[in-house]
Design a protein around this motif. Structure first.
Motif, mmCIF file in Angstrom:
data_model
loop_
_atom_site.group_PDB
_atom_site.id
_atom_site.type_symbol
_atom_site.label_atom_id
_atom_site.label_comp_id
_atom_site.label_asym_id
_atom_site.label_seq_id
_atom_site.Cartn_x
_atom_site.Cartn_y
_atom_site.Cartn_z
ATOM 1 N N LEU A 112 -6.738 13.018 27.176
ATOM 2 C CA LEU A 112 -6.291 12.350 25.949
ATOM 3 C C LEU A 112 -4.878 12.792 25.576
ATOM 4 C CD1 LEU A 112 -9.529 12.564 23.741
ATOM 5 C CD2 LEU A 112 -8.490 10.477 24.662
ATOM 6 N N ALA A 113 -4.618 14.086 25.707
ATOM 7 C CA ALA A 113 -3.279 14.599 25.391
ATOM 8 C C ALA A 113 -2.248 14.039 26.354
ATOM 9 C CB ALA A 113 -3.293 16.129 25.454
ATOM 10 N N ARG A 114 -2.593 13.932 27.626
ATOM 11 C CA ARG A 114 -1.655 13.369 28.609
ATOM 12 C C ARG A 114 -1.328 11.917 28.294
ATOM 13 N NH1 ARG A 114 -4.881 16.179 33.522
ATOM 14 N NH2 ARG A 114 -3.519 17.996 33.852
ATOM 15 N N GLN A 115 -2.335 11.156 27.926
ATOM 16 C CA GLN A 115 -2.106 9.746 27.612
ATOM 17 C C GLN A 115 -1.222 9.599 26.380
ATOM 18 O OE1 GLN A 115 -6.005 7.995 27.258
ATOM 19 N NE2 GLN A 115 -6.545 8.395 29.406
ATOM 20 N N ALA A 116 -1.492 10.401 25.346
ATOM 21 C CA ALA A 116 -0.689 10.323 24.129
ATOM 22 C C ALA A 116 0.745 10.770 24.402
ATOM 23 C CB ALA A 116 -1.318 11.187 23.035
ATOM 24 N N ALA A 117 0.909 11.812 25.211
ATOM 25 C CA ALA A 117 2.256 12.293 25.540
ATOM 26 C C ALA A 117 3.025 11.252 26.346
ATOM 27 C CB ALA A 117 2.167 13.609 26.310
ATOM 28 N N ALA A 118 2.342 10.581 27.258
ATOM 29 C CA ALA A 118 2.997 9.579 28.091
ATOM 30 C C ALA A 118 3.577 8.448 27.249
ATOM 31 C CB ALA A 118 2.014 9.030 29.118
ATOM 32 N N GLU A 119 2.953 8.154 26.111
ATOM 33 C CA GLU A 119 3.435 7.079 25.247
ATOM 34 C C GLU A 119 4.771 7.421 24.592
ATOM 35 O OE1 GLU A 119 0.437 5.890 22.481
ATOM 36 O OE2 GLU A 119 -1.106 5.667 24.029
ATOM 37 N N VAL A 120 5.126 8.700 24.592
ATOM 38 C CA VAL A 120 6.443 9.101 24.061
ATOM 39 C C VAL A 120 7.275 9.729 25.177
ATOM 40 C CG1 VAL A 120 5.671 9.350 21.682
ATOM 41 C CG2 VAL A 120 5.487 11.306 23.230
ATOM 42 N N ASN A 121 6.985 9.311 26.417
ATOM 43 C CA ASN A 121 7.739 9.746 27.610
ATOM 44 C C ASN A 121 7.743 11.265 27.779
ATOM 45 O OD1 ASN A 121 8.562 7.030 28.253
ATOM 46 N ND2 ASN A 121 10.041 7.189 26.573
ATOM 47 N N ALA A 122 6.579 11.856 27.615
ATOM 48 C CA ALA A 122 6.442 13.301 27.748
ATOM 49 C C ALA A 122 5.261 13.632 28.655
ATOM 50 C CB ALA A 122 6.262 13.949 26.378
ATOM 51 N N HIS A 123 5.195 14.894 29.080
ATOM 52 C CA HIS A 123 4.086 15.427 29.865
ATOM 53 C C HIS A 123 3.521 16.634 29.130
ATOM 54 C CE1 HIS A 123 5.615 13.112 33.324
ATOM 55 N NE2 HIS A 123 6.808 13.629 33.058
ATOM 56 N N VAL A 124 2.288 17.001 29.487
ATOM 57 C CA VAL A 124 1.721 18.244 28.971
ATOM 58 C C VAL A 124 1.693 19.263 30.105
ATOM 59 C CG1 VAL A 124 0.340 17.029 27.265
ATOM 60 C CG2 VAL A 124 -0.692 17.632 29.456
ATOM 61 N N VAL A 125 1.854 20.531 29.743
ATOM 62 C CA VAL A 125 1.877 21.608 30.733
ATOM 63 C C VAL A 125 1.017 22.766 30.236
ATOM 64 C CG1 VAL A 125 3.317 23.068 32.197
ATOM 65 C CG2 VAL A 125 4.299 21.019 31.167
ATOM 66 N N LEU A 126 0.135 23.234 31.104
ATOM 67 C CA LEU A 126 -0.642 24.434 30.835
ATOM 68 C C LEU A 126 0.053 25.608 31.504
ATOM 69 C CD1 LEU A 126 -4.273 23.142 31.579
ATOM 70 C CD2 LEU A 126 -3.060 23.140 29.401
ATOM 71 N N THR A 127 0.696 26.440 30.731
ATOM 72 C CA THR A 127 1.363 27.624 31.264
ATOM 73 C C THR A 127 1.577 28.606 30.130
ATOM 74 O OG1 THR A 127 3.259 28.408 32.551
ATOM 75 C CG2 THR A 127 3.691 26.688 30.933
#
Length: 634
Positions: A112-127
């Motif tokens: 869900l976070a990846r999909q929402a981030a993609a809508e604002v041209n972003a990615h999520v990273v676990l680090t």
């Protein structure tokens, strides 16, 4: 998730809040004495923090836009930085398929976070720490506009009485001064919870302290900060220093930091932690409390203990004691804040399974860990693995000393397996997660070592900016595949952001290892340094390390052609009207400034201090790389 309806209060308001805080503690004392806190039930839970990055893999301050797209999912919430978000997993009854259920929920929310981030041209990273974070990202404009965060920053800075000084030494050394708490936002974690009954809390909390070191050794995932190779788990040092309100004071008086491992074993009760923290740490922020806890108890409902929870949320023990209410029942839990975010959900569940298993098995093996290990040894173990990871020497309960990897493989992993199986955790789940842990330790490829080996492997092939971008891009790609980190190949030199993105600003390619001289030095020193270091530009600083001039190769040639003594001070020949840029200057602007001013070197400054250097050689190198890239595609 933390309370957000808070404020910076005046002295009178803080005194009133302290009264409410003390009343909450008395209410908890009564609840414990009267058996009003849940016992005989074991639940586990978790909180996932993560980074948001843009298409160039730099920090993306788009948390509010992402969370707006997730408004139908109350599990998601803000974090300190606008490039962070968090989501919370529902608690699970400990046993059966609890671990795989947790992984399922984790992957669902992550998607869900990846999909929402993609809508604002972003990615999520676990680090644990984002490799591409820059010091320029850590300004108050990137703080989440929330009263809690502003209040905490104001209160901590006021208590500190000045800027925060950071000093962390590993293979490289990190020394910087910063004027707000935003360096805390460099850290993200996977926090796991373990419910404990009041009568067993002290014993289990001590076990959590004992096993923190080996669990962290296998989970390290934060070796880099601003391109510096520091600790295997740099979060440990960085988080403590980012909210450390202690002044220099006197070396005789012992003061405790707000972030700590603790300073002794518990004896009997969770109250020892709350009593100690209230006694040692000042109240920072205030909130409206509209409930009297004793009235709630008399009415037959568990009080929220809002004041106690707020104060507890401003003290950051690596194993934190938490009070909460679940389905109308008050409970206590141990919150493990040791584990970093990432590298993948299966890696995180492997870390959690290892911890849960050890919590059970060590408690069964030792009725009282105070009798088998000195607290100072547990603390020393924790700091050793934060610095060295799996290679750290650990002192264990029977007096043996072994490297962390040997201790885990030959003793602790079998204990964790037994602990999980004895409590009815599904055998397939136990094998799935602890097999991942075993292979990671055997190969010695933790997230930290994968990052360090990848980073080092690109040393002679890419600029610092390109290496960090490639590392972050590779992390995003491999996390989407979901394979555990011990199977990851090292970063390919072609991974990462585009050429343009890596050379867009001066800070991405400027030289930071700079030889300087003092304005009062003899000129012959400059001549020697230029010869020894093959440098054509030497910046000049005063005694306060302010940039006051520059000496060029041409200046030296002219000076050497003059007759007379050559013992004059550098200040007599240096150029004092120095053309400078800032780290944020666009590369195209830097080229224009250099051309218009007919200079071949641009010192990079912030607040009058030299932070980098850009020369015509750098632009020649960039041009060469660009031509090679373009011609290779022709």
């Amino acid at each position: 998730m933390g309370m957000h309806d808070v404020r910076v209060a005046g002295a009178e308001e803080l005194r009133q809040f302290m009264k409410r805080l003390l009343r909450d503690v008395k209410a908890l004392e009564r609840m414990l004495a009267d058996g009003l806190v849940e016992t005989g039930v074991r639940r586990i839970g978790a909180e996932q923090e993560l980074f948001l990055v843009d298409e160039s893999f730099g920090a993306a301050p788009v948390a509010l836009e992402v969370l707006n797209r997730l408004k139908d999912h109350p599990e998601f919430t803000t974090e300190l930085g606008l490039f962070n978000i968090e989501f919370n997993l529902d608690p699970q009854e400990f046993g059966g398929k609890c671990l795989s259920n947790m992984e399922r929920d984790l992957n669902r929310f992550l998607e869900l976070a990846r999909q929402a981030a993609a809508e604002v041209n972003a990615h999520v990273v676990l680090t644990g720490i984002l490799p591409t974070l820059k010091l320029t990202d850590l300004h108050l404009g990137n703080m989440t506009p929330n009263p809690r965060y502003y209040a905490l920053n104001d209160a901590l800075c006021k208590l500190r009485g000045g800027s925060y000084n950071f000093h962390i030494k590993g293979a490289d050394e990190f020394i910087v001064q910063h004027d707000n708490v935003m360096l805390e936002s460099c850290n993200t974690s996977f926090q796991v919870h373990f419910q404990a009954g009041p009568e067993e809390f002290a014993r289990l909390y001590n076990v959590a302290q004992l096993v923190a070191a080996p669990v962290l050794a296998a989970a390290c995932n934060s070796p880099l900060l601003f391109g510096k190779r520091l600790w295997r788990e740099t979060r440990i040092a960085l988080f403590q220093q980012s909210v450390d309100t202690r002044g220099s004071g006197t070396a005789i008086r012992e003061k405790h930091p707000r972030v700590s491992f603790g300073h002794r074993w518990l004896d009997d009760s969770v109250l020892e932690i709350f009593h100690d923290d209230i006694a040692r740490f000042r109240v920072l922020i205030d909130t409206e409390v509209d409930e009297d806890p004793f009235e709630a108890i008399e009415a037959g409902r568990p009080p929220s203990l809002k004041a106690l929870r707020l104060h507890n949320g401003t003290i950051y023990r690596w194993n934190r004691a938490c009070y909460g209410v679940h389905e109308g029942q008050a409970h206590l839990r141990i919150e493990n804040r040791v584990l970093p975010s990432g590298p993948t959900p299966i890696d995180e569940l492997a870390n959690a399974a290892f911890w849960f298993g050890l919590m059970i098995s060590v408690a069964e093996e030792h009725s009282d860990v105070r009798e088998v290990m000195d607290f100072d040894d547990a603390n020393s173990n924790f700091l050793a693995v934060a610095r060295q990871g799996l290679s750290a020497p650990l002192k264990w309960t029977d007096g043996i000393t072994a490297s962390a990897d040997e201790l885990i493989l030959h003793r602790l992993l079998p204990m964790a397996r037994e602990g999980l199986l004895n409590r009815g955790v599904d055998p397939d789940d136990v094998s799935r997660y602890l097999d991942v842990m075993e292979e990671r330790v055997k190969t010695k490829q933790t997230g930290a070592m994968w990052a360090l080996n990848s980073f080092q492997g690109m040393k002679h092939k890419r600029s610092m900016s390109e290496r960090l971008s490639a590392l972050t891009a590779a992390t995003v790609t491999r996390q989407r595949l979901g394979t555990p980190v011990h199977t990851w190949g090292l970063v390919d030199t072609h991974e990462g952001a585009s050429w343009k993105d890596n050379f867009y600003r001066v800070e991405q390619f400027m030289k930071t290892d700079i030889i300087t001289v003092n304005q009062d030095e003899v000129i012959d020193l400059v001549v020697s340094v230029m010869d020894w270091q093959q440098e054509r530009h030497i910046p000049v600083e005063d005694d306060q390390e302010n940039l006051v001039g520059i000496v060029t190769y041409l200046t030296i040639l002219r000076y050497l052609n003059q007759e007379g003594e050559r013992g004059d001070a550098v200040s007599t020949i240096m150029h004092t009207e120095v053309v400078t840029v800032t780290p944020e200057t666009l590369t195209t602007d830097a080229v224009r400034i250099m051309r218009e001013n007919k200079v071949s070197c641009l010192p990079v400054v912030r607040d009058g201090k030299l932070v980098g250097l850009v020369t015509e050689r750098d632009f020649l190198r960039i041009t060469e790389e660009l031509m090679e890239e373009k011609l290779s595609r022709a």
